[in-house]
Scaffold this motif. Structure first.
Motif, short mmCIF file in Angstrom:
data_model
loop_
_atom_site.label_atom_id
_atom_site.label_comp_id
_atom_site.label_asym_id
_atom_site.label_seq_id
_atom_site.Cartn_x
_atom_site.Cartn_y
_atom_site.Cartn_z
N PHE A 1 -3.73 -72.70 -20.49
CA PHE A 1 -3.95 -71.57 -19.58
C PHE A 1 -5.43 -71.27 -19.43
N GLU A 2 -5.88 -71.20 -18.17
CA GLU A 2 -7.26 -70.86 -17.84
C GLU A 2 -7.25 -69.61 -16.96
N PRO A 3 -7.66 -68.46 -17.49
CA PRO A 3 -7.61 -67.20 -16.73
C PRO A 3 -8.29 -67.28 -15.37
N GLY A 4 -9.37 -68.02 -15.30
CA GLY A 4 -10.11 -68.09 -14.05
C GLY A 4 -9.32 -68.66 -12.89
N LYS A 5 -8.30 -69.44 -13.19
CA LYS A 5 -7.53 -70.11 -12.14
C LYS A 5 -6.51 -69.20 -11.46
#
Length: 201
Positions: free
Chosen positions: A179-183
């Protein structure tokens, strides 16, 4: 694996079909700690040091609650007032929450179309969440799009289950190392950012 603190606040959970379903869906997700404020503090005597330690132990926080008067239930406001102290959550030396993510998981009785400039409620959900987004910013946290369930009074049992399945899927994704919050920032909601995979018939 990321660890998520799910802070749940509903003063009448037994009467809420959707919040019961969402809470049940969250219970079995690895990496998620479910923390029910009304159950833990029926007298509203919040243990600040305990709550701050829980925050330290997790990578992000999901606040699950009904969208009462365009805000949170009373205990969640009290929780924020007491727990997010100067020197802990904000201020020059208040960096305990820096870099963690903040998410609202909310339910509304109104339909989605009511939340826009020409709708009954005049503002979008993201606009109405602005005070919470600013609180997250002050705490140096990353405010992510909300998970929203609209029209809760009209949900069929099948729709209720689908929302619960979707919530479980979103929480599982949030706990994943991938999981990458920025995406997800460009989306209005996590419902859209992390869609429920379609099952084959």
């Amino acid at each position: 694996m990321k660890r998520i603190l799910l802070v749940h606040a509903h003063p009448a959970i037994r009467r809420s079909r959707i919040n019961k379903a969402l809470l049940a869906a969250a219970q079995g997700v690895e990496g998620v700690t479910v923390h029910d404020l009304y159950e833990e503090y029926p007298d509203f005597h919040i243990q600040v040091a305990r709550e701050q330690e829980l925050l330290r132990q997790h990578d992000g926080v999901v606040f699950q609650h009904p969208f009462y008067w365009y805000s949170t239930p009373a205990i969640l406001k009290q929780w924020a007032d007491l727990v997010l102290q100067h020197g802990f959550a904000y201020g020059e030396n208040g960096r305990e929450l820096e870099g963690k993510f903040w998410i609202q998981a909310i339910s509304t009785g109104g339909m989605a179309e009511a939340y826009c400039a020409v709708g009954y409620n005049r503002f979008s959900i993201r606009q109405l969440l602005a005070p919470l987004e600013q609180t997250a910013s002050l705490c140096r946290m990353q405010f992510l799009p909300p998970f929203v369930v609209h029209g809760t009074f009209q949900l069929t049992e099948a729709e209720l289950q689908q929302h619960a399945d979707h919530y479980r899927h979103v929480l599982t994704h949030l706990c994943s190392d991938a999981f990458e919050p920025g995406k997800v920032l460009a989306h209005d909601s996590l419902n859209l950012a992390v869609p429920l995979p379609q099952t084959r018939s």
